[in-house]
Design an enzyme around this catalytic site. Structure first.
Site, PDB file in Angstrom:
ATOM      1  N   HIS A 132       1.383  14.995  -5.143  1.00  0.00           N
ATOM      2  CA  HIS A 132       2.177  15.821  -6.062  1.00  0.00           C
ATOM      3  C   HIS A 132       1.465  17.165  -6.194  1.00  0.00           C
ATOM      4  CE1 HIS A 132       4.382  12.216  -7.229  1.00  0.00           C
ATOM      5  NE2 HIS A 132       3.213  11.619  -7.419  1.00  0.00           N
TER       6      HIS A 132
ATOM      7  N   SER B  17       0.836  -1.188   0.000  1.00  0.00           N
ATOM      8  CA  SER B  17       0.000   0.000   0.000  1.00  0.00           C
ATOM      9  C   SER B  17       0.874   1.243   0.000  1.00  0.00           C
ATOM     10  CB  SER B  17      -0.916   0.004   1.230  1.00  0.00           C
ATOM     11  OG  SER B  17      -1.709  -1.165   1.269  1.00  0.00           O
TER      12      SER B  17
ATOM     13  N   CYS C   6      -4.320  -2.186   0.248  1.00  0.00           N
ATOM     14  CA  CYS C   6      -4.589  -3.582  -0.082  1.00  0.00           C
ATOM     15  C   CYS C   6      -4.982  -4.270   1.214  1.00  0.00           C
ATOM     16  CB  CYS C   6      -3.351  -4.227  -0.699  1.00  0.00           C
ATOM     17  SG  CYS C   6      -3.628  -5.892  -1.334  1.00  0.00           S
TER      18      CYS C   6
END
Length: 271
Positions: free
Chosen positions: A123, A118, A146
């Site tokens: 950004h 995971s 996950c």
């Protein structure tokens, strides 16, 4: 509503479902001069530098019950920053108590959650129009887990961590896991809309549109701030310094910018 042990589906091995939340936000303002535009970029880079973004992502990790394995961060030249956090299993200290229409995913009986493979990333992209005085700041955040816990648990925190005029939110469940009989499960929680994970007081502030592909477990919601006060969109300036004509023209440019981002298409531009 809590899930009792009797209601839980017994899986064969690890829960392999991957749950991805992509949170894309925009802040928009008017910068009158080239110097103002450069100052805006500098301001955004200071406000959302890699260190502050790292703290935000670590808080997201705590909210979803993950353990931070590694952090990579970078401030860029001339502008922008990125942070990537790898996370794994970790203890859930406290389950958030906010009331939502839907559960953000099944909660574990024990204090340990499997969150291997995971990650959480951010950004940033500050930029400005070459001649119209419009400046924008965009941040893209991805929370990918996950296992049992859904990243939707962090959505409210993310919305409140940024000064957001426009939001574009995607949620998708990928892959499959199996029960003990080998039957495939392509999703392990009910969901009809991302909006059901956003508190009512936040939803009241935005116009919202859903585009969902239920059969593929793909959900999309985009949001645009309803109220418009010109002073909230002026950088190093206030509307008392502007003529009525200037206020009308700047308002037109700002609203067009917001509509273009919200509808993801260019509107008519004056020749």
């Amino acid at each position: 509503m809590s899930i009792t042990p009797e209601q839980r589906i017994q899986l064969h091995g690890f829960n392999n479902l991957t749950k991805s939340l992509s949170f894309n936000m925009y802040d928009i303002c008017f910068t009158k001069t080239k110097e103002d535009r450069e100052a805006y970029i500098e301001y955004i880079d200071e406000q959302y530098n890699a260190d502050r973004l790292t703290n935000i992502l670590k808080n997201v990790s705590d909210i979803i019950g993950a353990h931070v394995l590694n952090v990579a961060k970078q401030d860029y030249v001339p502008q922008g920053a990125s942070v990537t956090v790898l996370v794994s299993e970790g203890p859930v200290v406290e389950v958030p108590t906010e009331h939502f229409e839907e559960s953000p995913g099944p909660l574990p009986d024990s204090v340990v959650i499997q969150l291997d493979k995971s990650h959480i990333t951010v950004h940033t992209y500050p930029e400005y129009h070459p001649y119209e005085g419009i400046s924008t700041f965009r941040a893209d955040i991805d929370v990918v887990t996950c296992g049992e816990i859904s990243p939707l648990k962090a959505l409210n925190y993310l919305i409140n961590s940024f000064d957001t005029d426009i939001m574009s939110i995607d949620y998708r469940v990928r892959g499959f896991t199996r029960d003990v009989n080998g039957h495939k499960l392509f999703i392990d929680h009910d969901i009809s809309s991302i909006q059901n994970y956003i508190p009512d007081d936040i939803k009241e502030l935005y116009d919202m549109i859903d585009v969902n592909v239920y059969q593929d477990n793909i959900f999309h919601t985009k949001c645009k701030l309803k109220n418009f006060d010109l002073d909230d969109y002026l950088f190093n300036l206030n509307k008392s310094q502007l003529s009525e004509e200037e206020k009308a023209e700047i308002t037109r440019k700002l609203r067009r910018e917001m509509d273009e981002i919200f509808y993801a298409k260019n509107m008519n531009v004056d020749p």
